[in-house]
Write a protein that holds these residues in place. Structure first.
Motif, PDB file in Angstrom:
ATOM      1  N   TYR A 181       0.991  -1.297   0.031  1.00 37.22           N
ATOM      2  CA  TYR A 181       0.047   0.011   0.034  1.00 37.22           C
ATOM      3  C   TYR A 181       1.020   1.311   0.174  1.00 37.22           C
ATOM      4  O   TYR A 181       0.713   2.304  -0.519  1.00 37.22           O
ATOM      5  CB  TYR A 181      -1.057  -0.047   1.256  1.00 37.22           C
ATOM      6  N   ALA A 182       2.109   1.140   0.716  1.00 39.47           N
ATOM      7  CA  ALA A 182       2.816   2.540   0.881  1.00 39.47           C
ATOM      8  C   ALA A 182       3.360   2.920  -0.631  1.00 39.47           C
ATOM      9  O   ALA A 182       3.660   2.099  -1.361  1.00 39.47           O
ATOM     10  CB  ALA A 182       3.902   2.205   2.072  1.00 39.47           C
ATOM     11  N   GLN A 183       3.511   4.344  -0.613  1.00 37.82           N
ATOM     12  CA  GLN A 183       4.276   4.696  -1.863  1.00 37.82           C
ATOM     13  C   GLN A 183       5.534   5.430  -1.776  1.00 37.82           C
ATOM     14  O   GLN A 183       6.261   5.965  -2.592  1.00 37.82           O
ATOM     15  CB  GLN A 183       3.269   5.817  -2.515  1.00 37.82           C
ATOM     16  N   THR A 184       5.886   5.416  -0.264  1.00 38.42           N
ATOM     17  CA  THR A 184       7.410   6.205  -0.211  1.00 38.42           C
ATOM     18  C   THR A 184       8.499   5.290  -0.466  1.00 38.42           C
ATOM     19  O   THR A 184       8.366   4.168  -0.381  1.00 38.42           O
ATOM     20  CB  THR A 184       7.444   6.532   1.476  1.00 38.42           C
ATOM     21  N   PRO A 185       9.626   5.839  -0.628  1.00 39.84           N
ATOM     22  CA  PRO A 185      10.868   5.193  -0.884  1.00 39.84           C
ATOM     23  C   PRO A 185      11.273   4.234   0.069  1.00 39.84           C
ATOM     24  O   PRO A 185      11.984   3.271  -0.144  1.00 39.84           O
ATOM     25  CB  PRO A 185      11.907   6.393  -1.291  1.00 39.84           C
ATOM     26  N   LEU A 186      11.088   4.613   1.433  1.00 44.58           N
ATOM     27  CA  LEU A 186      11.536   3.752   2.545  1.00 44.58           C
ATOM     28  C   LEU A 186      10.197   3.249   3.295  1.00 44.58           C
ATOM     29  O   LEU A 186       9.013   3.873   3.577  1.00 44.58           O
ATOM     30  CB  LEU A 186      12.435   4.500   3.459  1.00 44.58           C
ATOM     31  N   ILE A 187      10.353   1.891   3.494  1.00 49.71           N
ATOM     32  CA  ILE A 187       9.147   1.413   4.327  1.00 49.71           C
ATOM     33  C   ILE A 187       9.862   0.701   5.830  1.00 49.71           C
ATOM     34  O   ILE A 187      10.535  -0.062   5.756  1.00 49.71           O
ATOM     35  CB  ILE A 187       8.315   0.265   3.576  1.00 49.71           C
ATOM     36  N   ALA A 188       9.311   1.451   6.743  1.00 52.54           N
ATOM     37  CA  ALA A 188       9.863   0.766   8.276  1.00 52.54           C
ATOM     38  C   ALA A 188       8.669  -0.256   8.654  1.00 52.54           C
ATOM     39  O   ALA A 188       7.493   0.154   8.728  1.00 52.54           O
ATOM     40  CB  ALA A 188       9.926   1.978   9.201  1.00 52.54           C
ATOM     41  N   PHE A 189       9.224  -1.214   9.228  1.00 53.89           N
ATOM     42  CA  PHE A 189       8.440  -2.162   9.918  1.00 53.89           C
ATOM     43  C   PHE A 189       8.739  -2.373  11.533  1.00 53.89           C
ATOM     44  O   PHE A 189       9.711  -2.116  11.899  1.00 53.89           O
ATOM     45  CB  PHE A 189       8.726  -3.653   9.376  1.00 53.89           C
ATOM     46  N   LEU A 190       7.552  -2.170  12.072  1.00 50.72           N
ATOM     47  CA  LEU A 190       7.734  -2.160  13.704  1.00 50.72           C
ATOM     48  C   LEU A 190       6.847  -3.190  14.114  1.00 50.72           C
ATOM     49  O   LEU A 190       5.724  -3.242  13.673  1.00 50.72           O
ATOM     50  CB  LEU A 190       7.762  -1.022  14.299  1.00 50.72           C
ATOM     51  N   ASP A 191       7.003  -4.053  15.203  1.00 50.91           N
ATOM     52  CA  ASP A 191       6.000  -4.896  15.759  1.00 50.91           C
ATOM     53  C   ASP A 191       5.026  -4.147  16.521  1.00 50.91           C
ATOM     54  O   ASP A 191       5.471  -2.720  16.889  1.00 50.91           O
ATOM     55  CB  ASP A 191       6.636  -5.876  16.759  1.00 50.91           C
ATOM     56  N   ASP A 192       3.973  -4.613  17.116  1.00 51.88           N
ATOM     57  CA  ASP A 192       2.873  -3.702  17.753  1.00 51.88           C
ATOM     58  C   ASP A 192       3.386  -3.838  19.245  1.00 51.88           C
ATOM     59  O   ASP A 192       2.414  -3.059  19.956  1.00 51.88           O
ATOM     60  CB  ASP A 192       1.665  -4.311  17.562  1.00 51.88           C
ATOM     61  N   ASP A 193       4.229  -4.191  19.719  1.00 54.02           N
ATOM     62  CA  ASP A 193       4.472  -4.279  21.182  1.00 54.02           C
ATOM     63  C   ASP A 193       5.919  -3.771  21.426  1.00 54.02           C
ATOM     64  O   ASP A 193       6.890  -4.153  22.378  1.00 54.02           O
ATOM     65  CB  ASP A 193       4.448  -5.693  21.684  1.00 54.02           C
ATOM     66  N   ILE A 194       6.296  -2.581  20.807  1.00 57.73           N
ATOM     67  CA  ILE A 194       7.745  -2.067  21.001  1.00 57.73           C
ATOM     68  C   ILE A 194       7.710  -0.694  21.752  1.00 57.73           C
ATOM     69  O   ILE A 194       6.586   0.093  21.479  1.00 57.73           O
ATOM     70  CB  ILE A 194       8.719  -1.993  19.858  1.00 57.73           C
ATOM     71  N   ILE A 195       8.681  -0.161  22.149  1.00 59.92           N
ATOM     72  CA  ILE A 195       8.901   1.244  22.414  1.00 59.92           C
ATOM     73  C   ILE A 195      10.234   1.771  21.665  1.00 59.92           C
ATOM     74  O   ILE A 195      11.244   1.274  21.940  1.00 59.92           O
ATOM     75  CB  ILE A 195       9.121   1.366  23.758  1.00 59.92           C
ATOM     76  N   ALA A 196       9.881   2.621  20.753  1.00 60.84           N
ATOM     77  CA  ALA A 196      11.228   3.283  19.891  1.00 60.84           C
ATOM     78  C   ALA A 196      11.691   4.614  20.537  1.00 60.84           C
ATOM     79  O   ALA A 196      10.885   5.373  20.883  1.00 60.84           O
ATOM     80  CB  ALA A 196      10.379   3.323  18.544  1.00 60.84           C
ATOM     81  N   GLU A 197      12.976   4.452  20.626  1.00 62.40           N
ATOM     82  CA  GLU A 197      13.455   5.839  21.075  1.00 62.40           C
ATOM     83  C   GLU A 197      13.085   7.053  20.142  1.00 62.40           C
ATOM     84  O   GLU A 197      13.040   6.540  18.873  1.00 62.40           O
ATOM     85  CB  GLU A 197      15.008   5.924  21.194  1.00 62.40           C
ATOM     86  N   PRO A 198      12.936   8.112  20.688  1.00 61.25           N
ATOM     87  CA  PRO A 198      12.664   9.378  19.479  1.00 61.25           C
ATOM     88  C   PRO A 198      13.456   9.612  18.384  1.00 61.25           C
ATOM     89  O   PRO A 198      12.765   9.913  17.409  1.00 61.25           O
ATOM     90  CB  PRO A 198      12.512  10.695  20.746  1.00 61.25           C
ATOM     91  N   ASP A 199      14.641   9.227  18.407  1.00 61.12           N
ATOM     92  CA  ASP A 199      15.572   9.317  17.192  1.00 61.12           C
ATOM     93  C   ASP A 199      15.707   7.919  16.543  1.00 61.12           C
ATOM     94  O   ASP A 199      16.715   7.842  15.723  1.00 61.12           O
ATOM     95  CB  ASP A 199      16.832  10.014  17.611  1.00 61.12           C
ATOM     96  N   TRP A 200      14.828   7.009  16.941  1.00 60.33           N
ATOM     97  CA  TRP A 200      15.438   5.701  16.090  1.00 60.33           C
ATOM     98  C   TRP A 200      15.126   5.875  14.640  1.00 60.33           C
ATOM     99  O   TRP A 200      16.041   5.366  13.833  1.00 60.33           O
ATOM    100  CB  TRP A 200      14.141   4.607  16.574  1.00 60.33           C
ATOM    101  N   LEU A 201      14.121   6.309  14.052  1.00 61.44           N
ATOM    102  CA  LEU A 201      14.025   6.356  12.737  1.00 61.44           C
ATOM    103  C   LEU A 201      14.910   7.397  12.016  1.00 61.44           C
ATOM    104  O   LEU A 201      15.581   6.962  11.153  1.00 61.44           O
ATOM    105  CB  LEU A 201      12.430   6.987  12.273  1.00 61.44           C
ATOM    106  N   GLU A 202      15.299   8.469  12.754  1.00 65.25           N
ATOM    107  CA  GLU A 202      16.316   9.401  12.190  1.00 65.25           C
ATOM    108  C   GLU A 202      17.769   8.557  11.942  1.00 65.25           C
ATOM    109  O   GLU A 202      18.239   8.708  10.977  1.00 65.25           O
ATOM    110  CB  GLU A 202      16.210  10.477  13.052  1.00 65.25           C
ATOM    111  N   ARG A 203      17.929   7.716  12.839  1.00 67.65           N
ATOM    112  CA  ARG A 203      19.180   7.231  12.906  1.00 67.65           C
ATOM    113  C   ARG A 203      19.289   5.902  11.769  1.00 67.65           C
ATOM    114  O   ARG A 203      20.276   5.716  11.237  1.00 67.65           O
ATOM    115  CB  ARG A 203      19.751   6.611  14.554  1.00 67.65           C
ATOM    116  N   GLN A 204      18.105   5.253  11.869  1.00 66.28           N
ATOM    117  CA  GLN A 204      18.270   4.155  10.968  1.00 66.28           C
ATOM    118  C   GLN A 204      18.048   4.419   9.345  1.00 66.28           C
ATOM    119  O   GLN A 204      18.352   3.416   8.825  1.00 66.28           O
ATOM    120  CB  GLN A 204      17.082   3.074  11.426  1.00 66.28           C
ATOM    121  N   ILE A 205      17.394   5.632   9.204  1.00 65.70           N
ATOM    122  CA  ILE A 205      17.500   5.872   7.810  1.00 65.70           C
ATOM    123  C   ILE A 205      18.848   6.603   7.266  1.00 65.70           C
ATOM    124  O   ILE A 205      19.061   6.474   6.074  1.00 65.70           O
ATOM    125  CB  ILE A 205      16.298   6.824   7.255  1.00 65.70           C
TER     126      ILE A 205
END
Length: 322
Positions: free
Chosen positions: A82-106
């Motif tokens: 369904y997504a149309q963006t260049p990147l797709i991030a997958f997370l499970d539904d039982d996690i806590i992500a640090e605020p800079d998680w996405l920034e660092r991982q891309i």
């Protein structure tokens, strides 16, 4: 820090209202990222009541229903295709992500040859962490384990609880293999299988592990038991043999990382025994036992799957000859 902006969609699979509190917490983390996602997509696995509740109670996200057979692979594929963006991030539904998680991982995607990334997964134990649990086997509860890189580095595969992919390569590989993933108590390494197939369809593409991109992954109390640990290791042994048979034509050794890991385990036993002998705590003896038990369970699982595969092959040959 590299602040290159790459539009990203976060896909979160879910399946049961028992996990509602976990899901809402995960969504709070996704909304709170320093690198804002273009869209957050929750995909519900054949649970119409939960789908309706999410639409009703959780604004600001897209909610979809699994378009494939029941199971997490189809659930993730529904959101990813369904997504149309260049990147797709997958997370499970039982996690806590640090605020800079996405920034660092891309960040590694500034290199066009990076086809996917994964980050550090910290087990979040509901109760006390078992004293016998060796760090080398934290993968059995969905965590990053001792022996993984401690700095950003290339890696063969990452885990879907914390994974970002280039959409074009993901689509070219056909997404997750439907029917070969977690469903109920059955575990199969659908994320490792995806990583291998994405590497196969890309020219010089590789995966990168980013230990500075941190999430915490919930470990319920029942998964802290020794019984669960042994069953999980046994299932992993079976699953990796199954995965190896799916990649027999792979020009690289599909199970090369597993072989290196197995050879590292005797050193882990010696390390824990040595730590106990030098007064660092008797818990290290328990962990040495945990390494031996986990390796044995995985080995038995691998043997059982190998034998059943050969029997099935002989049965198919016999039926074809009739």
């Amino acid at each position: 820090m590299n602040h290159t902006h790459l539009p990203t969609t976060i896909v979160i699979p879910t399946y049961s209202e028992v996990r509602w509190d976990y899901l809402t917490r995960t969504l709070e983390c996704a909304h709170a990222q320093t690198q804002k996602p273009e869209e957050i997509v929750v995909v519900v696995d054949h649970n119409p009541a939960m789908f309706d509740r999410i639409k009703r109670e959780l604004p600001g996200i897209t909610v979809l229903q699994n378009e494939y057979a029941q199971g997490v692979s189809g659930n993730r594929n529904t959101g990813a295709f369904y997504a149309q963006t260049p990147l797709i991030a997958f997370l499970d539904d039982d996690i806590i992500a640090e605020p800079d998680w996405l920034e660092r991982q891309i960040e590694p995607f500034a290199d066009p040859e990076v086809i996917g990334t994964g980050g550090f997964i910290q087990p979040a134990w509901e109760g006390p962490a078992p004293k016998w649990m060796p760090g080398e086997f934290l993968w059995a509860v969905g965590g990053s384990y001792t022996g993984m890189p401690t700095e950003t580095a290339p890696i063969r595969n990452v885990w879907s609880a914390n994974m970002i992919v280039r959409r074009d390569v993901f689509v070219a590989a056909g997404g997750f293999r439907v029917g070969f993933g977690k469903l109920g108590d059955r575990n199969r390494p659908e994320d490792t299988d995806l990583c291998l197939r994405m590497s196969e369809v890309s020219d010089n593409g590789h995966w990168v592990y980013v230990p500075g991109a941190v999430i915490q992954h919930e470990v319920p109390a029942e998964r802290a038991s020794f019984k669960f640990f042994v069953k999980r290791c046994y299932a992993e042994g079976r699953g990796k043999v199954q995965m190896g048979s799916l990649h027999e034509e792979n020009k690289n050794d599909a199970l090369g990382a597993e072989k290196s890991y197995i050879w590292s385990l005797p050193k882990a036993v010696v390390k824990h025994v040595g730590a106990a002998a030098t007064g660092k705590g008797a818990d290290h003896l328990l962990r040495a036992g945990g390494v031996i038990a986990g390796a044995a369970a995985a080995g038995v699982g691998g043997v059982v799957e190998t034998v059943s595969k050969k029997r099935a092959g002989r049965r198919n040959e016999s039926e074809a000859a009739q």
